[in-house]
Design an enzyme around this catalytic site. Sequence first.
Site, PDB file in Angstrom:
ATOM      1  N   ALA A 178       0.716  -1.247  -0.055  1.00 37.92           N
ATOM      2  CA  ALA A 178      -0.113   0.024  -0.010  1.00 37.92           C
ATOM      3  C   ALA A 178       0.847   1.146  -0.102  1.00 37.92           C
ATOM      4  CB  ALA A 178      -0.730  -0.021   0.971  1.00 37.92           C
TER       5      ALA A 178
ATOM      6  N   ASP B  77       6.836  -6.950  12.244  1.00 42.86           N
ATOM      7  CA  ASP B  77       7.432  -6.136  11.000  1.00 42.86           C
ATOM      8  C   ASP B  77       8.027  -4.616  11.567  1.00 42.86           C
ATOM      9  OD1 ASP B  77       8.221  -6.221   8.426  1.00 42.86           O
ATOM     10  OD2 ASP B  77       6.550  -5.225   7.724  1.00 42.86           O
TER      11      ASP B  77
END
Length: 538
Positions: free
Chosen positions: A171, A324
Amino acid sequence: MASRSLWRTRSKLLVVGTALCGGSGAAFVASSEDPSTTLKLCTSIPVRLYRNTVTAASIAFDYEYSLLGLAEGSNERAKVKHEVHLRSAQKLQELCFKNGGIYIKLGQHIGQLEYLVPEEYVRTMRESMLNKCPVSSYEQVCEVFKKEVGEMPDKVFAEFDSVPIASASLAQVHVARTHDGKKVAVKVQHAHMTDTAAADTAAVGVLVNTLHRIFPSFDYRWLLDEMTESLPKELDFMVEAKNSEKCLDNFRKLSPHIAEYVYAPTIYWNLSTSKLLTMEFMDGAQVNDVAKIRKLGIQPYEVSKLVSQAFAEMMFKHGFVHCDPHAANLIVRPDPSGKRNIYGKRKPQLVLLDHGLYKELDFNTRFNYASLWKALVFSDAKAIKEHSTKLGAGDDLYVLFAGILTMRPWKQVIDTSVDHLVIRGSKEDVSELQMYASQYFSEISELLRRLPRVILLMLKTNDCLRSVNNELMQGSSLESFLIIGKVSSQAVLEAKRSEKKSLMKWLKVWLEGFSVEARLWVMQFALWLLQVRKSLTL
């Protein structure tokens, strides 16, 4: 004969890829409900698969042909291998950028694998994959808005900047202003990401499995299994929004002592869907931007301590871990309360972004992982072996597991000096780590195949945090390991107390049907057993 064999290897890869181009495209057409989207994907997916095949064949051929006849351990072989590593890393980088999407995520992950892949790959991917991701056009962004909310961005928001401020693998983020004047960040999924992800994963899977058959030491099938499970969750921004709220709730309930120093942007639920996520806009410095952090009046070592503390709490106490934490997903800003440290410097607040990839650790895994880190920090060889084995490393690879977690050779892992795990960041350290990775490549691959996937994600998280800490402190810091030792010890103690309370609660319920005398006898016997167990542990 050797060169004929090399050409056969390359040809096999090309034939497999070409055959699959048509097959995967046809299968995808049959399953699609959107004709226009299907037409676009049927032209793009075979092209990407063909690129994969050509790149894999080119890299495999380059290694075997370039190193053919060069003596193992010779200076000439080392020089040629360095050149091949560099060429191959650049080819892989180019492939990731051309294909986009999950390929960028793969490139980002490779950039963290210091213990498994050559330095040339790590450096090439790390320098390019975090801040230079492909960008969707404004027309594509409008296409996502129309599908998700039925309106164009300039209707949904009072203001919407058509140029993104950041782009990631799945994204990109645009700055906007709501109709009531609030500045927000709008995360927009790349067009057709959901449609192409499954096909791309399958295509990458074919190549990884083919490479594994040709080169058995190359075994990345575990990564494909993990991607297959986690990618659908990462592509649903509602899951990400819920994760961010749960993360903060865990800090408030389970780690109140640092809750005010960890933050996630507020979600605007009425302006969010599975492919659009509207959040509070955050100002601050990227966690590896040491110069900007100093300009904000914050000391980098305070940030390093906070990052270590926050993730230690998540891993060892919460059991719900942001997996992450690379530099682009961690923002630092001055604590809004205005608090300062004893030197008059502003205290930092860590802002966690991109909550798409989380993992939950069950009680036993969390207990053993915390116990293992406690043992690593306090140089307890017996406990390292015990908890490594319980986590899946086995009696034969626990030494290697300890080395991967700490990036230190075994003799230093069990060294009793206080700073035995600290990496100085010198050329000698880097050289030793690369030698370690090269020498034990097949054993590392076997270990990664053997470990549960949740532990593999902890390794990835560990790699990201090590990279962040290295940039903040120019190497690892003793303070970080002391924090890990403290939090893991607390977590182990709390887990034992919880286990004891659960046992006593169960015992109480079980004894309700017994006479008073029988209850007292059983309770005394249970307490005696606990005392015996405690004395044996000591």
